[in-house]
Structures are given as structure tokens and as C-alpha cells.
Design a protein around this motif. Sequence first.
Motif, PDB file in Angstrom:
ATOM      1  N   PHE A 418      -4.843  -5.947  72.770  1.00  0.00           N
ATOM      2  CA  PHE A 418      -3.424  -6.207  73.002  1.00  0.00           C
ATOM      3  C   PHE A 418      -3.228  -6.299  74.514  1.00  0.00           C
ATOM      4  O   PHE A 418      -3.345  -5.282  75.213  1.00  0.00           O
ATOM      5  N   PRO A 419      -2.954  -7.474  75.053  1.00  0.00           N
ATOM      6  CA  PRO A 419      -2.823  -7.600  76.513  1.00  0.00           C
ATOM      7  C   PRO A 419      -1.576  -6.889  77.032  1.00  0.00           C
ATOM      8  O   PRO A 419      -0.616  -6.662  76.298  1.00  0.00           O
ATOM      9  N   GLU A 420      -1.612  -6.546  78.311  1.00  0.00           N
ATOM     10  CA  GLU A 420      -0.466  -5.908  78.949  1.00  0.00           C
ATOM     11  C   GLU A 420       0.699  -6.893  79.001  1.00  0.00           C
ATOM     12  O   GLU A 420       0.552  -8.019  79.448  1.00  0.00           O
ATOM     13  N   TYR A 421       1.862  -6.466  78.563  1.00  0.00           N
ATOM     14  CA  TYR A 421       3.036  -7.323  78.560  1.00  0.00           C
ATOM     15  C   TYR A 421       3.877  -7.084  79.809  1.00  0.00           C
ATOM     16  O   TYR A 421       4.641  -7.935  80.229  1.00  0.00           O
ATOM     17  N   SER A 422       3.702  -5.901  80.358  1.00  0.00           N
ATOM     18  CA  SER A 422       4.465  -5.533  81.545  1.00  0.00           C
ATOM     19  C   SER A 422       3.744  -4.383  82.208  1.00  0.00           C
ATOM     20  O   SER A 422       2.856  -3.761  81.625  1.00  0.00           O
ATOM     21  N   SER A 423       4.130  -4.097  83.437  1.00  0.00           N
ATOM     22  CA  SER A 423       3.529  -2.945  84.115  1.00  0.00           C
ATOM     23  C   SER A 423       3.987  -1.643  83.489  1.00  0.00           C
ATOM     24  O   SER A 423       3.360  -0.598  83.689  1.00  0.00           O
ATOM     25  N   CYS A 424       5.092  -1.665  82.766  1.00  0.00           N
ATOM     26  CA  CYS A 424       5.595  -0.501  82.050  1.00  0.00           C
ATOM     27  C   CYS A 424       5.478  -0.745  80.540  1.00  0.00           C
ATOM     28  O   CYS A 424       5.482  -1.892  80.095  1.00  0.00           O
TER      29      CYS A 424
END
Length: 978
Positions: A418-424
Motif C-alpha cells: 500500500f503506497p504512502e498517500y500522504s506524509s500523515c
Amino acid sequence: MPPAMTDILDIWAADSQLSNEDYVTVDFLLPTGIYIQMEVPREATIQHIKLLLWKQASTYPLFAFLGEMESHMFECVNQSAVHEALEDETRRLCDVRPFLPVLKLVPRNCGRAERLNSKIGTLIGKGLHELDALQDQEVKDFRVKMFRISEEKMQRVQMMTWMEWLQSCFSPQLENGVIDGLQEKLFDGALKVIMHFDQSQVRMLLFSSFPFYVRACVIGKDTPHLTLVHCGMVQAMFEKELSAIGAVVNRKTSNPPLPLPPKRRGPSVSVPGRLGSVAPAPEPVQVRAGLFHGTELLCKPSVSTESSGRSEHVWNHTLDFDIAVCDLPRMARLCFAIYAVMDKVKKQKSTKNGSCHHYPIAWVNTMVFDYRGHLKTGDNILHCWSSFPDELEEMLNPIGTVRTNPYTENATALHIYFPEYSSCPVVFPPFDKVRTVTIPGLKEIMERDPLSQLCENEKDLIWTLRYDCRENFPQSLPKLLLSVKWSKHEDMAQLQALLQIWPKLSPRDALELLDFNYPDQYVREYAVRCLKDMSDDELSQYLLQLVQVLRYEPYYDCALTRFLLERAQTNRKIGHFLFWHLRSEIHMPAVSVQFSLILEAYCRGSIPHIEVLKKQVEALSKLKAVNELIKLGTIKNARKTKEAMLTKEAMLTCLRQTGFTETLSDLHSPLNPSVVLSGINVEKCRYMDSKMKPLWIVYNNKLLGGDTLGIIFKNGDDLRQDMLTLQILRLMDLLWKEANLDLRIVPYGCLATGDRSGLIEVVSAAETIANIQLTSSNVAAAAAFNKDALLNWLKEKNSGDALDRAIEEFTLSCAGYCVATYVLGIGDRHSDNIMVRSTGQLFHIDFGHILGNFKSKFGIKRERVPFILTHDFIHVIQQGKTGNTEKFGNFRQYCEDAYLILRRNGNLFITLFALMLTAGLPELTSVKDIQYLKDSLALGKTDEEALKQFRQKFDEALRESWTTKVNWMAHNVAHNRS
């Protein structure tokens, strides 16, 4: 199986025919590094053994470094492969049950928390070190929360007076007079239970969060769809149906633009193996993926391209899901199926698709959001399951567990990223952030049973008239939920707002909301709020189903888990059965961790109950050892009557041993914790002549006025289906009594306690129909046709007015069981499965076949009647007078009244069976099995139509009763020959 190594001391201590020695050889490991082997009395206490060891150790080097004897204790590895500290030194060696006869002497430097952990691990049958070793943040967070809750509970207990504590734990069994009597006898002051936790295990976990609801508003309707990009490989090994597969999950978006991860070869797990002789070349492999909310498919499934290769399968293909990210419901789950594509190859498990056959290899499910509500990110390795349920649509198994296979060594490994969608973290919005986003025909729809399907037009109508439903049909909430467009966040928001003002349902109606079809978190929380109105007795009635629906909870910490723990820790009877329902299934991989966590939490909040339950666990272990010993003896001495008698004598010798009698005496019955099993009556104990050699154990019971009490211990049979059937019979009895109809049902106790093992209550003063018939005739074939046998037996047991009461008891109970066995479709009703008490009550036993699964031989059904109503039964009902039509008319009216009462509660029965679908019962595996109930109760018909159908079945049972007699004759002859 032969007795395990864990039972070695039991066998030594029990079977004097195998060994007449009074000593066993034990290895002692000292903290000084000295090893001592010595013989010790098998019946000696731990304290006595320590004295013997200390005397022997004084002759060995480094003795002076041991220090004081009181500052040491023994430790062993028990049958659960857990280190157990033997703090109670009054226990006997034969009761300790070490894995091997090895005792380690250790300093008493472990804290209270460590000792408690050891006790809990032993009690639940799963070492807490296994939970400690799990690298799962959800498990860690759940345990931290339960630590805190348990500590708070024990602090509240500290503040109670002893009377408050006694009432909170035992209120169902104590009355005011009893409490007043105890108050005079017990000491003044407060009885306190103090519990301390190691503070190093408690820590705060803080998470940063990204406002998902803001992104949902920004993206709005133009949100790009969810995509799944495969960039992995498969190393095929069809012999084991497992392989390594890689996948990447990603969402395309343009506001703001987030790049797709680079196309790269995904991580994989390589499984050593060979192609074998399955095919000259490996078959192509595909992966199918679908998004589900409950059993509702949110969008069209996506399928990868075919990947072929001799040693590995590689693909790079994007799978599109036609749903916006902001429209994903909170409980959305991603379901995978891995399968081989075989051209014109016939396989038993294969499903035809065009000219190809799809052969399932493995499946696995995962939640899209984690237990905190965070959209999942990063690498995930999902170890798949290879056992496919029947009739799976698209080969996807949404009803299956979201837990991965714990047996990783031989499981297909599916890698997802699952790739990072945001830094948070992207967090699903809380209710207060989304709630601002914005009839005759209806009555007929709302009154349908839970199995009825809704068409799209009906769903649209219900959703349009949702506020009318709230006002006029609040019990119709399940149908409203099935009408929600779970792929639209606007509908979800409106539904959640509506739940806040929806009237409370009755607990019975709320049970349906815990079914798999209603996975939404707010819905399940609403259902639990309704369940809080249940009395303790009502909760006990439905506890079996409530434990099973824990399987539907994707996260460990949920409203249902907390509700069950709270009620169990405030009522020991509920806690008792919650413990056994969980522990009996802890061996199942799909729920092992979940049920272990709940058991641990219960024990930490109910410390005084630990020793009581531990005594029961030890007693059951002893019974299992005896049963295994008998199985060995009967297999070895098959067809030798004299040798079989020796086996029975070996059993009695075993039970006479001090270690066995002490463990099996003075314990609370697992079948009913209100009953204390005081002393075992060895001379009346025996084993039964069936395949698994069940033990018939008889107790003397002081609390029952000196009467004996019998229990049957079964090892090798799954009692869960019997347990479910008896629970439903108990419910039927309750519903009839609520309608002022007492049909004298005998729902005897039955409890599964482990993997294919459990206990059954022996009903006193009762005989089988077969035995009653056989004692009236010397010829087994003729016995079944003696219509006077049953009435004469009742006359022998009763006289005068007592006989009239016994016949009335027989009439009422026969009516109850005729209706119950018909409605539930209970099969295999031969004369050894129907019993009669001397007081006249008829009752059925052994429920291995339900829901219309009737036995057949050579393709011909052996049971051709809807329920058992023979002429000798009618002979008793009519008091032996052929023309006594009034008595028979009363009996028939009882049956019709009972049937109509069950019809009015048809939805409840369907719900209870539906909640058991994932329990793994052999004759309850799909909704099609429950359809039998809908047909037998004639749901969807008027009372007049249903009564007409029942009367036809009644006449059929009466007309075809001769076939029952023929079956009983065949059973009697076969039983007599054996």
C-alpha cells in the motif's frame, strides 16, 4: 492417537497394571549447574519432593551457593509448552502434568505479574509468550488497553465491601436470606482483591492523523478510482497449491497529483519444491480481487493477466476498481483469490469459465482500513488459506476471516504494497465530521424474513422512505441497512446520522445486526447498545452466538468484545461460559490469537476465578488421559470380552488413584458452575460401548440430598452441533412458557470444552425407548412392534394419580419434541436416541443430523416421516384406550399451538442459525442450510396456510409411522447382534 508425552505422569500414576512401582524417575536441574536424577514418590507433594532434593543436593558440590530452600521453587514445561511456576507446593507430582519428568529449581525472584502470566498461559492453553512475540501493533495496543481496564476494575473491587463483591459475582445464586446468614458467619470488614501490573508494559501510543474528510471534500465526485497494480512473481508448485505472489495497491489521483510507485519487481517468498508430474509445463496463474462491504460487492472485481512460466510467474498489470477512494466504507475489505487456468482439464474443484477451467489455489482477505481507521500503507505479507468453501462467487470469499494463516511455512504468501498517500496517515472521518454531508407496499417488504432478498426497486423505496421506516417499522433496520449504497459516502453519512435517532431495538431484534451482512462499525456499536438491555439470563441464552460473531469483527478492540468482557467480569456464570466457549475453539488458527487475547483480558479482570477454572481444566485433562488409556486397551484387546473387562478394571484402578480422585473431586461442574461435583463414585463409573469410548462418570453430590449426578466425557466427537441444537430447544421451551404453554422439555447440559471433546449431562431416571422395548420381549425383531411396552413401563414406575400425571407429562413433552424435531429437521431418530424419564417426560438425544440432513442407505431415505409419532406413543397418550379421542385431540392441539408460537419467532431462529455459519459445523455451512427453517416454519405464508401445511405433515407422520417401526426393528436387531 496414543497418549501424548504430556500424559506420561498421569499414566504412570494411574495404571497400576502397567507398572506397580511407587516411584518415578525425575531429572532435577539446579541453578548452580548441577544435574541430579533421583526417584521420588509418584504421589508426593511438591513440597515433599523439594525436601528430598535438598537432602540429596547437600552431597553435591556448590550446595552452599543454593541458599535457603524457601527462597526457591520448581518450574517445569507443561503440556501447553509453557513454562509453569509450581508455586502451590501442596500439589502432587502426578497432578502437575509436565511435558517431560524434568523439574528446574529456580530462585523466587519473579514478580507477581510474571506468576500471573504463567497461570493465565496454563489456564487458556496458550502461552502468553506467544502473544508477546507477535509483531502486530494491533495486538500490542489491545493488550495495553485491556491491562489498563483490568487494573481499573481491580481497583474498583478493592474499594468494595466484601458483601458488594459477593453480590457482584454471585448474585444469581444468592438470595437475601443467604446473604444475611453469611454476614453473621463471616468476618467484619472489607474483603479486598489487589492486583498490580508491571508498569513497564503500559505505554501511551500517539498517532498523527491526516484529515481524510478534507481530502474527500477536495476530491469530491471527480476522485479517481481505486487501483491495484500487480508487479510481482509466482513460483509455481501445484503439488502443494501454494506459491509466492507480489502485488501493489495504489490509488490514482490528480488533486493533488500523487505519482504511482515505480514499476518494479515486487518482493516475493520463494517456496522450495518441484513441478512434479502435474503437467509437462506449469499452468498459467491469475489473481482475482474484489472490494466488499459484508457480502455486498462494491464494484466489479478485477482480474490480473495470465502469467505463465516453468519456475515462476511474473506480471505487471493494473487492476482498476470502479469506486472513488472517498466512497470506500469504513469496513471495506479487499478479497483475493489465486487460481490456475487450465485449458480443457477436468478437476473436481475447478470451475468452468468459457473453454477454460479455473482451479482455486488460495484465498486471503484484508481490511482496507486498519483497526485505528487509518488507510493501510506499506508492505503487507498475507499468508493465504487453501481450503475453499463451496459455492463461492468469483472464487472470492468475503465471509472468510481477515486474519492471515498462522501456519506460514506451508501457506501461499501474497505480498501487497500500500503506497504512502500522504506524509500523515489518512484517517477515516469520525462521525461528527461527516454527519453534515449530505406505505402498504413498504409494510409487506418489512415483514419478510431475513432470508428474503430485496430487489433494487425495493431497496430504493426503503431508502427513500427511511424516515417512515424509523417511525413505523424500527425493527426493519436490517433491511434499511441492506438498502444503503455503501459505495457512496453521502449515503453512509446520512445512515450514520439516522442511527443516532433510531429507536432502540429489543435485544432479540438487535442480534441480527451482528450478522456478517452488517459490518459497519456504527451499526455494530448500535447493536451492542441494544444488547446492554439484556438480563444476565437472556445474555446466557445467546452467548453461544455472540462468541461466534466475534469472528466477524475485523479488529480485536470492538464494542462487542468490550461488552462481553464487561458482563462476564460482573457475573461469574457468564464469565464461566464465555471462558469455555472461547477456550474450546482456541485451537482454530483463524481465531486463535483473537480468542487468546479475550481470554487473557478476562483472566486479568477476574483473578479470583482463575483457580476455579484451572481446577476444571486439570480435571478434564485427567479424563482425557483415562479415555486415551481405554482406547489403547480396547484396540489392543478387540473382540476379547475377558480382556475388555480387564480394560474396565484398569479404568477403575486409574480413577481410584489419589492424584485422580483429588483432581476430579470438589470442583464446579463445567456444565453448570452452580453445581459442585463433590466426590467421584468410582464403582458406578464405566465407559460406553461406542467408537470413541465416552466415559460415564458418576458423582456423589451432597448438595442434591445424597443423589448421584452423572456426566459423560467425550473425546473425539465434535459436540458443538449438539450444543447448538440443545440451545435452540432451550429457547423454544422459553418461548412456549412465555406464551403460557409448558411442554416439559428436557434441554440437558452439553458443553464443548476443546478440540472434539466435551461434556454431556446424564438425565437421571431415564431409559431409551429401545431398552424399554427390549425388556418387554425376548426377540429383538418383535420388540419394536409391542405397543404395550411403553405404557406398561410407565405403570411399573407410577401408580394411581402418579400414573395420570406421568401420562400428561408424556403427552406434553411428546408434543413439544414432535414440533421441535420437525421444525429443526432433526434426523437419525432411532429408538436409542429417544428416552423417557420415569416421571413420563419424553426427550430426544444425539443431534448429529439437523436441518433435514436425514440418513439414507443405498440411496433410499431411512426416515420418511417429518417427525416421530408412533402408535405406541399414541397408545400412551390415549391411556391405553383406543377410543379416547379427547386425549388425542388435546395432544394435537398442543402441537398446533406450539407450532404457531415458533412461527411468530421465525426470524429469531433464522438469525441464530445465521450467526453460526462460520463456526464450521458440518451441517450448517451456507444460507441454503438455513432455508430448511424457512420452509418448515412456512414463513411468508399466513397462519391459516401454515397450519394447513403442518396438519398435512402431522397426518403424514401418523400414516407412515409403520416405517418408523421397521427402522426401529432393524436398529434393535443390529444393536442386539453387536
